[in-house]
Motif scaffolding. Structure first.
Motif, short mmCIF file in Angstrom:
data_model
loop_
_atom_site.label_atom_id
_atom_site.label_comp_id
_atom_site.label_asym_id
_atom_site.label_seq_id
_atom_site.Cartn_x
_atom_site.Cartn_y
_atom_site.Cartn_z
N GLY A 219 -0.14 6.07 12.12
CA GLY A 219 -0.19 7.50 11.79
C GLY A 219 0.88 7.90 10.79
O GLY A 219 0.63 8.68 9.87
N LEU A 220 2.07 7.36 10.96
CA LEU A 220 3.16 7.71 10.04
C LEU A 220 2.85 7.23 8.63
O LEU A 220 3.12 7.94 7.65
CB LEU A 220 4.48 7.10 10.52
N ALA A 221 2.25 6.04 8.52
CA ALA A 221 1.90 5.52 7.19
C ALA A 221 0.87 6.43 6.52
O ALA A 221 1.00 6.77 5.34
CB ALA A 221 1.35 4.09 7.32
N GLN B 192 0.82 -1.22 0.00
CA GLN B 192 0.00 0.00 0.00
C GLN B 192 0.85 1.28 0.00
O GLN B 192 0.38 2.33 -0.39
CB GLN B 192 -0.94 0.01 1.22
N LEU B 193 2.08 1.17 0.49
CA LEU B 193 2.96 2.34 0.49
C LEU B 193 4.00 2.20 -0.61
O LEU B 193 4.69 1.17 -0.67
CB LEU B 193 3.69 2.47 1.82
N ALA B 194 4.13 3.21 -1.45
CA ALA B 194 5.12 3.15 -2.53
C ALA B 194 6.53 3.11 -1.93
O ALA B 194 7.42 2.41 -2.41
CB ALA B 194 4.96 4.37 -3.44
N TYR C 220 -8.75 1.72 1.81
CA TYR C 220 -10.15 2.13 1.64
C TYR C 220 -10.43 3.60 1.92
O TYR C 220 -11.50 4.09 1.58
CB TYR C 220 -11.06 1.29 2.54
N HIS C 221 -9.54 4.29 2.62
CA HIS C 221 -9.87 5.66 3.04
C HIS C 221 -8.85 6.69 2.61
O HIS C 221 -8.93 7.85 3.02
CB HIS C 221 -10.04 5.71 4.56
N ARG C 222 -7.89 6.28 1.80
CA ARG C 222 -6.77 7.16 1.43
C ARG C 222 -7.27 8.52 0.91
O ARG C 222 -6.83 9.56 1.35
CB ARG C 222 -5.95 6.46 0.35
N ASP C 223 -8.25 8.48 -0.02
CA ASP C 223 -8.69 9.74 -0.63
C ASP C 223 -9.43 10.62 0.36
O ASP C 223 -9.22 11.83 0.42
CB ASP C 223 -9.58 9.47 -1.85
N GLU C 224 -10.31 9.99 1.16
CA GLU C 224 -11.09 10.83 2.09
C GLU C 224 -10.26 11.37 3.24
O GLU C 224 -10.69 12.27 3.96
CB GLU C 224 -12.33 10.07 2.60
N ALA D 83 1.30 8.83 3.09
CA ALA D 83 0.50 8.57 1.88
C ALA D 83 -0.51 9.66 1.55
O ALA D 83 -0.96 9.74 0.41
CB ALA D 83 -0.23 7.23 2.05
N CYS D 84 -0.89 10.48 2.53
CA CYS D 84 -1.99 11.43 2.30
C CYS D 84 -1.53 12.87 2.46
O CYS D 84 -0.64 13.16 3.26
CB CYS D 84 -3.12 11.18 3.30
#
Ligand SMILES: C[S@@+](CC[C@H](N)C(=O)[O-])C[C@H]1O[C@@H](n2cnc3c(N)ncnc32)[C@H](O)[C@@H]1O
Length: 244
Positions: free
Chosen positions: A92-94, A38-40, A71-75, A98-99
């Motif tokens: 939290g760091l992840a 999920q994390l590049a 599931y919630h990355r965009d929001e 990502a956001c």
């Protein structure tokens, strides 16, 4: 003000009524985590349990981190996020990596975890996006939290020590009082029968929803629970709006 109680023990023998064991104690060191792709760029997490049980990665943190990113990355963009019982801060760091957040994400825990949270923020060069601070459950919310009025709360593996349940409930109530629109993403592994008392207490106080996750069949078998909590006041306000 009285000093915070130390983190509860991680020694499985120190806890009665054990259903599934706590993670075995790791030696201090660095790990890289990408939450199943999920994390590049993998997160670097320094683990060290010398100051408390939050110093190592727990299963619910991995489930919650992956769920939020998948599931919630965009929001989560432009939200004001607070993590409770963050330990080394992996969830939290992840999310912060990502956001694009609205304000600095607040990693919180007891004093014993402060240095490790700060260390992991620097290790991932997230000083501009994340701040670590002390938040003892059951105590008045720190000023910076009151100012931030978080609308997303994340909490992984915070249900494991029964005497702390009322304190955690009080902090969740305080956070909803501060912002009734907030949503709490909450994941824990049931280890003792008493852990379900926390769920019962939460269902009385908040709107509790089990979250969809395609990994659920896997993590449910490991007694991991994934919920969202919302305030009942926000639901009442929504219903009133619909009626009027
Ligand atoms: C099992 S660890 C989970 C750490 C991290 N969230 C994870 O999933 O890897 C629980 C965390 O809750 C924190 N904690 C326990 N009691 C607390 C309290 N009364 N106030 C604030 N934090 C507390 C501990 O210090 C610890 O870091």
């Amino acid at each position: 003000m009285s000093s915070p109680p130390p983190s509860p023990p991680t020694d499985p023998l120190g806890i009665s009524e054990e259903l599934t064991p706590l993670p075995s104690r790791k030696t201090a060191g660095d790990t890289r985590l990408d939450f199943d792709g999920q994390l590049a760029q993998p997160l670097k997490v320094h683990e060290d349990v010398r100051t408390g049980c939050g110093g190592q990665t727990w299963p619910a943190g991995l489930v919650l981190g992956k769920h939020l990113l998948r599931y919630h990355r965009d929001e989560l963009h432009d939200t004001r996020i607070l993590e409770l019982g963050a330990g080394g801060g992996l969830v939290g760091l992840a999310v912060a990596q990502a956001c694009r957040l609205g304000t600095k994400l607040l990693l919180t825990d007891q004093l014993e975890m402060l240095e490790l949270m700060k260390h992991n923020i620097v290790l991932n060069e997230l000083q501009d996006r994340v701040e670590a601070l002390i938040l003892n459950w059951g105590e008045p919310l720190p000023e910076v939290v009151v100012e931030q009025k978080p609308n997303v709360i994340i909490a992984a593996e915070c249900v494991y020590f029964e005497p702390a349940f009322p304190l955690l409930m009080q902090t969740l109530r305080d956070l909803f009082e501060l912002n009734q629109e907030a949503v709490v993403y909450f994941c824990f592994k049931k280890r003792r029968r008493a852990d379900m008392h926390f769920v019962k207490m939460s269902k009385k106080a908040f709107l509790v929803e089990e979250l969809f996750d395609e990994d659920r069949p896997v993590f449910q078998r490991q007694s991991l629970f994934l919920f969202s909590f919302r305030s009942r006041a926000s639901e009442r306000a929504k219903m009133q709006k619909i009626k009027s």
